[in-house]
Write a protein that holds these residues in place. Sequence first.
Motif, PDB file in Angstrom:
ATOM      1  N   PHE A  99       0.810  -1.220   0.000  1.00  0.00           N
ATOM      2  CA  PHE A  99       0.000   0.000   0.000  1.00  0.00           C
ATOM      3  C   PHE A  99       0.841   1.267   0.000  1.00  0.00           C
ATOM      4  CE2 PHE A  99       0.384  -1.915   4.194  1.00  0.00           C
ATOM      5  CZ  PHE A  99       1.013  -0.919   4.916  1.00  0.00           C
ATOM      6  N   ASN A 100       2.174   1.158  -0.084  1.00  0.00           N
ATOM      7  CA  ASN A 100       3.018   2.340  -0.147  1.00  0.00           C
ATOM      8  C   ASN A 100       3.256   2.771  -1.591  1.00  0.00           C
ATOM      9  OD1 ASN A 100       4.048   3.199   2.643  1.00  0.00           O
ATOM     10  ND2 ASN A 100       4.262   0.971   2.712  1.00  0.00           N
ATOM     11  N   VAL A 101       3.820   3.961  -1.752  1.00  0.00           N
ATOM     12  CA  VAL A 101       3.970   4.541  -3.089  1.00  0.00           C
ATOM     13  C   VAL A 101       5.101   3.896  -3.857  1.00  0.00           C
ATOM     14  CG1 VAL A 101       4.445   6.676  -4.360  1.00  0.00           C
ATOM     15  CG2 VAL A 101       2.995   6.733  -2.317  1.00  0.00           C
ATOM     16  N   PHE A 137      14.707  -1.900  -8.186  1.00  0.00           N
ATOM     17  CA  PHE A 137      13.268  -1.641  -8.240  1.00  0.00           C
ATOM     18  C   PHE A 137      12.813  -0.692  -7.139  1.00  0.00           C
ATOM     19  CE2 PHE A 137      13.536  -5.097 -11.072  1.00  0.00           C
ATOM     20  CZ  PHE A 137      12.326  -5.298 -11.726  1.00  0.00           C
ATOM     21  N   GLU A 138      13.763  -0.126  -6.395  1.00  0.00           N
ATOM     22  CA  GLU A 138      13.426   0.636  -5.196  1.00  0.00           C
ATOM     23  C   GLU A 138      12.431   1.762  -5.447  1.00  0.00           C
ATOM     24  OE1 GLU A 138      17.407  -1.241  -4.522  1.00  0.00           O
ATOM     25  OE2 GLU A 138      16.392  -0.197  -6.165  1.00  0.00           O
ATOM     26  N   ASP A 139      12.549   2.450  -6.580  1.00  0.00           N
ATOM     27  CA  ASP A 139      11.696   3.606  -6.845  1.00  0.00           C
ATOM     28  C   ASP A 139      10.496   3.289  -7.735  1.00  0.00           C
ATOM     29  OD1 ASP A 139      13.311   5.387  -5.338  1.00  0.00           O
ATOM     30  OD2 ASP A 139      14.747   5.459  -6.985  1.00  0.00           O
ATOM     31  N   SER A 143       2.234  -1.121  -7.538  1.00  0.00           N
ATOM     32  CA  SER A 143       1.042  -1.382  -8.346  1.00  0.00           C
ATOM     33  C   SER A 143       1.372  -1.564  -9.827  1.00  0.00           C
ATOM     34  CB  SER A 143       0.032  -0.246  -8.185  1.00  0.00           C
ATOM     35  OG  SER A 143       0.603   0.993  -8.600  1.00  0.00           O
ATOM     36  N   ALA A 144       2.555  -1.098 -10.253  1.00  0.00           N
ATOM     37  CA  ALA A 144       2.938  -1.210 -11.652  1.00  0.00           C
ATOM     38  C   ALA A 144       3.717  -2.491 -11.951  1.00  0.00           C
ATOM     39  CB  ALA A 144       3.786  -0.004 -12.058  1.00  0.00           C
TER      40      ALA A 144
END
Length: 284
Positions: A99-101, A137-139, A143-144
């Motif tokens: 649920f984080n950005v 993949f940190e940034d 959801s993508a």
Amino acid sequence: MPSIIEIKDLTFSYPHTEKPALKNINLSIETGKFVAVIGPTGSGKSTFCYCFNGSVPRLFNGDMNGSVVVAGLDTYENEIPILAEHVGLVVQNARSQLFNVTVREEVAFGCENLGVAREEIRKRMDEALAFVGLSGFEDRQPSALSGGQQQRVAIACVLAMQPEVLVLDEPTSELDPIGSEQVMQVISRLNDELGKTIILVTHDMDFVTHYADRVIVMNEGEIVEDGTPRSVFSQAELLRRIHIRPPQVSEVALELKKCGIPIGQIPINLEEAVVEMERLRHAH
């Protein structure tokens, strides 16, 4: 090896239900084992998973009797944040856990809630993402990502908290074959390389035969069989009665045996089946 999990006389019933979801469960699991839990839909497998981290009975209300002790901690007497340092839970739908950005914030979230120092969080995050094959993949937005990548992020989130036990409730059920295999390889490495105790709920018998040391069969809230993959999948009549299909190669061997063909060891994977069929071909 010492037991990391001890369950004694565990019974749990949800409110307003006639039958208990779990009934008279007695179980010990040794440290470092890979345990698969199988059973038909509604057999109590998911409820069983939620007992390990204290979600039952704290988040899922109901009547609980008996005890669950994980890493020396009674799950009834200790709060979920304390148990989270020892037990990690990954559920079927990874999206419900993310649920984080960004992936960075996602993996750091659990450690932040445990009060881990910032530098240590960064170190754990880098190590966890590297382990699941998601460095760089940190940034990215969770959801993508693909379903398999999301599930590996969920595993990295748990791994960063450094629990001794990982409980995974059907983590590959919504993935394609490639994503499923990638997730299972990560889980296997957690067991082989880091010595984590794995409790995996799955309907995929091929994964069970390839990865598990031990198989627990549940039906109507009870454990009806418990043993090695070979001993469990030799119980064809029991499995059929509760609507579980053993691996196809085991089914073929058991049917041949019923027809009088002198099958030796019941194969549980394709490689063993090839060896046994070759032996029979040369013998006859």
